[in-house]
Motif scaffolding. Structure first.
Motif, short mmCIF file in Angstrom:
data_model
loop_
_atom_site.label_atom_id
_atom_site.label_comp_id
_atom_site.label_asym_id
_atom_site.label_seq_id
_atom_site.Cartn_x
_atom_site.Cartn_y
_atom_site.Cartn_z
N ASN A 287 -35.77 1.39 5.03
CA ASN A 287 -36.04 2.67 4.37
C ASN A 287 -36.71 3.61 5.35
O ASN A 287 -37.91 3.56 5.55
N ILE A 288 -35.90 4.42 5.97
CA ILE A 288 -36.50 5.30 6.97
C ILE A 288 -36.43 6.73 6.52
O ILE A 288 -36.39 7.65 7.31
N ARG A 289 -36.40 6.91 5.21
CA ARG A 289 -36.43 8.28 4.73
C ARG A 289 -37.77 8.90 5.03
O ARG A 289 -38.79 8.20 5.09
N GLN A 290 -37.73 10.19 5.17
CA GLN A 290 -38.93 10.91 5.57
C GLN A 290 -40.14 10.55 4.72
O GLN A 290 -41.20 10.25 5.23
N GLU A 291 -39.94 10.58 3.42
CA GLU A 291 -41.15 10.42 2.60
C GLU A 291 -41.58 8.96 2.55
O GLU A 291 -42.74 8.66 2.32
N ASP A 292 -40.65 8.06 2.80
CA ASP A 292 -41.05 6.66 2.91
C ASP A 292 -41.98 6.48 4.09
O ASP A 292 -43.05 5.88 3.98
N ILE A 293 -41.53 7.03 5.20
CA ILE A 293 -42.31 6.86 6.42
C ILE A 293 -43.66 7.52 6.28
O ILE A 293 -44.67 6.99 6.73
N GLN A 294 -43.65 8.63 5.61
CA GLN A 294 -44.94 9.28 5.41
C GLN A 294 -45.87 8.39 4.59
O GLN A 294 -47.06 8.28 4.88
N THR A 295 -45.30 7.76 3.60
CA THR A 295 -46.11 6.85 2.79
C THR A 295 -46.67 5.73 3.64
O THR A 295 -47.84 5.39 3.52
N TYR A 296 -45.83 5.19 4.50
CA TYR A 296 -46.33 4.08 5.33
C TYR A 296 -47.54 4.52 6.13
O TYR A 296 -48.52 3.79 6.25
N PHE A 297 -47.44 5.71 6.66
CA PHE A 297 -48.54 6.16 7.49
C PHE A 297 -49.77 6.49 6.67
O PHE A 297 -50.89 6.24 7.08
N GLY B 297 -29.16 17.47 -0.54
CA GLY B 297 -29.50 17.56 -1.94
C GLY B 297 -30.76 16.78 -2.24
O GLY B 297 -31.64 17.23 -2.97
N TYR B 298 -30.82 15.70 -1.59
CA TYR B 298 -31.98 14.85 -1.82
C TYR B 298 -33.26 15.52 -1.34
O TYR B 298 -34.27 15.55 -2.00
N MET B 299 -33.15 16.08 -0.16
CA MET B 299 -34.33 16.71 0.38
C MET B 299 -34.71 17.94 -0.43
O MET B 299 -35.88 18.27 -0.57
N ASN B 300 -33.74 18.62 -0.92
CA ASN B 300 -34.05 19.77 -1.74
C ASN B 300 -34.92 19.37 -2.91
O ASN B 300 -35.84 20.05 -3.29
N ALA B 301 -34.57 18.23 -3.44
CA ALA B 301 -35.30 17.82 -4.63
C ALA B 301 -36.65 17.23 -4.28
O ALA B 301 -37.62 17.45 -4.98
N VAL B 302 -36.72 16.52 -3.23
CA VAL B 302 -37.93 15.76 -2.99
C VAL B 302 -38.70 16.21 -1.76
O VAL B 302 -39.91 16.38 -1.80
N GLY B 303 -38.01 16.41 -0.70
CA GLY B 303 -38.72 16.44 0.57
C GLY B 303 -39.08 17.80 1.11
O GLY B 303 -39.64 17.89 2.18
N SER B 304 -38.75 18.83 0.41
CA SER B 304 -38.89 20.12 1.06
C SER B 304 -40.33 20.40 1.45
O SER B 304 -40.59 20.94 2.51
N GLY B 305 -41.24 20.00 0.61
CA GLY B 305 -42.63 20.28 0.91
C GLY B 305 -43.06 19.63 2.21
O GLY B 305 -43.66 20.23 3.06
N GLN B 306 -42.65 18.40 2.36
CA GLN B 306 -43.02 17.70 3.58
C GLN B 306 -42.36 18.36 4.77
O GLN B 306 -42.94 18.49 5.82
#
Lengths: 642, 150
Positions: free
Chosen positions: A418-428, A562-571
């Protein structure tokens, strides 16, 4: 037992009946069998806690009446003839520190007694410190939870404002388009954006309620400020101001018992509230044993958690002295101890094999719970942890958060696909130091080991270089070794490891920066956001672009727009405002890791000092990206993401 | 093992390794073979691979059950699980099918787009599971031959 004459050789009442005597046999034979802490000092400490005190024999002769190695203990309520008073013997409240005995008062023959007395006093002190530490620990958890919930809120807010902007932007575009172009351009436009989520510009969309606005409102409503947590934090800081140390006020413990359940409301990912997973089990016998060899060994080095600032100092685990050269080994002295946490047997076996092959000692844990237990048993045993994320019982992220309560230093590497942006952010956020893409390769592991265990390498300069003859960038990294060439670069299979590792690295760098960003400017202002928004492009395009940059051009067919639009834009906004990637390359690996961690734990000096540095690094970082990117373009590499 | 040995080793293994076609990522799989003490006694890789096929069999059965009870969550978990092992061994075809199972278990297409229709998801999973079974059987045959021949 005291009454029974058959135990007379072990323990018995003194002739006066007001104290009892522990004889040599007890110390030597009984204690190791029946008590968890088999040393006598520990036993004495327990007795002291129940207000039993050693009876000192100050006879001039210096000879103990019960023979050598016999100890007499006394308690005002503990008498052979007064069983009814037994109830009055209780465990003491956290012991006040004993004044150290004045050594001059005793003749030389009593020195042993004096020493053991001061040892006892030290024990009490250690215990007090331990209790203080526990309190601090709890406070820390609370603060972390609070910070996390704040971050969550900020993320939601920036996302919301992003949606607002994107909506306004759409309006703008719509107006412009209706003015300047025919209906057909609308259709083609919406066609290209079809995959990128729900923001598509429908030709007849003018009458629809703006979905972005609705979503933004939902997000804001969804994350109402957690006033309870805020109050708790306020109280906490008040307590700090009043008492200096919470452990010194009786009220603070009450406060903390309140704090327990409330912290659980703060964060979704709250691994702390589960009492089963308490990092430090309550009770003296289960806590750290100050006499354990490791702790004695480590006394000159401060235990890092007792003072978060220590984290910026050199790692507490010193390298073993050079000398034991091992042929062909990467390592200077002793083998690194690696903990491999992995629920899948196949992965665990391969990982262990790779690591053993690299001359590391490996232990495995099947899930997060086991890992936490292992680390709790002996926090200093391991040099590095490889941690799977998705595991039964306790996932890797929660396990990491709990391990971080015990040892902030040890590098913890997420092993995941799982190397999606918000996953990685969570790990950190939860204190992980790096990510190793799954399926991991031997080279990937070597890279991580070299990067995070540089101090143990035989030749620290070789970190990253030795590994990586194909990678022109790594030679200049000064041991950073951020990239791996992934071995002989598989041309087939659409699954290039090096690509993933590198793209993740970029994402990771961003993740770290995003955090910093949040700490500096909580909500990206619209103007900041607009600054990277080139005129004429639609929001979707920008976001898509942004996704691509974050993934370092993960294949375009990997449509996360689409995914990022929904979830990741803030990050994304946070990451994009700052220079993406690269900025961490400058400092040595150790420093880098600590900085990342500093970003996680402290809202303090770490990030602040980093900001200018990041700005300064911007140019350089940008320079070596394109070359990397070219190499990164693997055919269909994105298929495995997620 | 010294680093300098490795590149040449890779060459050798690439040359020695049979062609598993698109079933196997040679680079990844050869790394595992490399861990064997000798080419003739594959006492690391062989049990590993055999174990994988047992694990796969086991997982497929569980997937069948989960499919029957329309348990998308369980399917996703199982998919993720087998994906990890197959990916680590370099068994790409199986990995890809598992990815499909995992994604649709989350009601997502492979590209991460939401797929709200459970029936579609279950259908896709059933297809992927079938493909995974076929690929696994095929690969198992090849692997047995490979290990048996040595």
């Amino acid at each position: 037992m005291l009454e029974d004459p058959s135990y007379n050789s072990v323990v018995r009442w003194s002739p006066e009946g007001d104290s009892f005597v522990v004889l040599e046999k007890f110390t030597k034979t009984i204690l190791p069998k029946h008590f968890k802490h088999s040393n006598f000092a520990s036993f004495v400490r327990q007795l002291n806690k129940y207000d039993f005190h050693k009876v000192r024999h100050n006879e001039e002769s210096g000879e103990a009446p019960y023979g050598r190695d016999a100890w007499e203990f006394k308690h005002p309520e503990f008498r052979a003839d007064r069983k009814d008073q037994l109830d009055n013997i209780r465990r003491k409240a956290p012991a006040p520190r004993k004044p150290p005995p004045t050594e001059d008062a005793f003749p030389a023959s009593q020195q042993i007694v004096v020493l053991s007395e001061s040892l006892n006093a030290t024990n009490v002190q250690i215990q007090t410190l331990q209790e203080q530490y526990l309190e601090l620990d709890r406070t820390n958890r609370l603060l972390v939870a609070e910070v996390l919930s704040l971050q969550k809120m900020l993320r939601a807010q920036s996302q919301a404002s992003n949606e607002l902007i994107s909506h306004l932007n759409n309006m703008e575009d719509r107006r412009r388009n209706s003015r300047h172009s025919a209906q057909s351009s609308h259709s083609s436009h919406s066609g290209t954006n079809y995959h990128q989520g729900t923001l598509g510009l429908l030709p007849d969309g003018t009458d629809e309620p703006a979905p972005e606005l609705r979503r933004a409102r939902e997000i804001l409503n969804g994350v109402s400020p957690d006033s309870q947590a805020d109050r708790e934090l306020e109280r906490l800081s008040m307590a700090y101001h009043q008492n200096g140390s919470p452990a010194e006020s009786a009220g603070s413990s009450v406060m903390f018992t309140h704090a327990g359940p409330q912290t659980s409301m703060n964060v979704v990912h709250d691994p702390f509230s589960d009492p089963r997973h308490l990092v430090y089990p309550v009770g003296q016998t289960q806590g750290i044993d100050p006499f354990h060899a490791d702790h004695i060994h480590n006394i000159p080095y401060s235990r890092p958690l007792s003072n978060p600032n220590v984290m910026t100092e050199a790692p507490s685990q010193i390298s073993p002295p050079p000398g034991k050269e091992q042929n062909g080994s990467l390592w200077r002295g002793k083998k690194p101890q690696i903990l491999l946490v992995e629920d899948d047997k196949t992965c665990a076996r391969i990982g262990s094999k790779f690591l053993t092959n690299m001359d590391c000692s490996v232990e495995t844990a099947r899930d997060g719970l086991e890992a936490v237990e292992k680390i709790n048993t002996d926090a200093d045993r391991f040099d590095l942890v490889f941690m799977d994320i998705i595991m039964p019982n306790l996932d890797g992220v929660s396990a990491t958060a709990m391990i971080r309560m015990v040892t902030p230093q040890i590098p913890i590497i997420a092993m995941t696909s799982n190397i999606r942006q918000e996953d990685i952010q969570t790990y950190f956020q939860f204190g992980m130091n790096d990510v190793l893409a799954k399926p991991f390769t031997r080279d990937g592991m070597v890279r991580i080991l070299k990067k995070h265990l540089t101090r143990m390498l035989k030749d620290p300069q070789s970190a990253g270089v030795l590994n990586d003859p194909n990678d022109p960038t790594s030679a200049g990294n000064g041991g950073g070794g951020q990239q791996t060439a992934g071995g002989p670069g598989p041309p087939t299979g659409g699954y290039a490891n090096a690509n993933m590792a590198a793209s993740m690295q970029a994402a990771i760098n961003q993740a770290a920066q995003v955090q910093v960003k949040y700490e500096q400017t909580p909500i990206p202002s619209p103007s900041t956001t607009a600054s990277w928004h080139s005129p004429g492009t639609t929001m979707q395009q920008v976001q898509h672009q942004q996704v691509q940059q974050q993934q370092q051009h993960a294949s375009p067919r990997l449509d996360q727009g689409g995914y990022m639009n929904a979830v990741g834009s803030g990050q994304g906004v946070g990451g994009m405002v700052l220079t993406p990637g690269g900025s961490q390359r400058g400092p040595g690996p150790g420093q880098q890791q600590q900085q990342q961690y500093a970003g996680y734990m402290q809202a303090g000096p770490g990030p602040v000092t980093r900001l200018p540095e990041m700005g300064g690094m911007g140019g350089g970082a940008g320079d070596d990206r394109p070359e990397k990117r070219q190499r990164l373009y693997g055919p269909g590499q994105g298929g495995y993401v997620g | 093992m010294l680093k300098s040995d490795e590149d040449s080793d890779d060459e050798v293994y690439f040359a020695n390794m049979p062609d598993f076609g698109d079933h196997v990522d040679n680079a990844i799989f050869s790394q595992i073979l490399e861990m064997d003490e000798s080419d003739h006694e594959r006492d690391f890789s062989e049990p590993l691979v055999i174990n994988f096929f047992e694990q796969a069999q086991d997982t497929f059965e569980k997937m069948d059950q989960a499919l029957a009870s329309r348990d998308l969550n369980e399917l996703s978990t199982l998919g993720h699980f087998l994906k990890g092992s197959s990916a680590t061994l370099g068994f790409n075809k199986i990995r890809d099918s598992c990815q499909v199972v995992q994604q649709y278990g989350h009601k997502l297409t492979v590209d991460g787009v939401s797929e709200p229709d459970e029936n579609v998801c279950l259908k896709k999973i059933a297809e992927a599971l079938q493909a995974a079974k076929v690929d696994t059987a095929e690969l198992e045959k090849q692997m047995k031959k490979f290990f048996g021949a040595e």
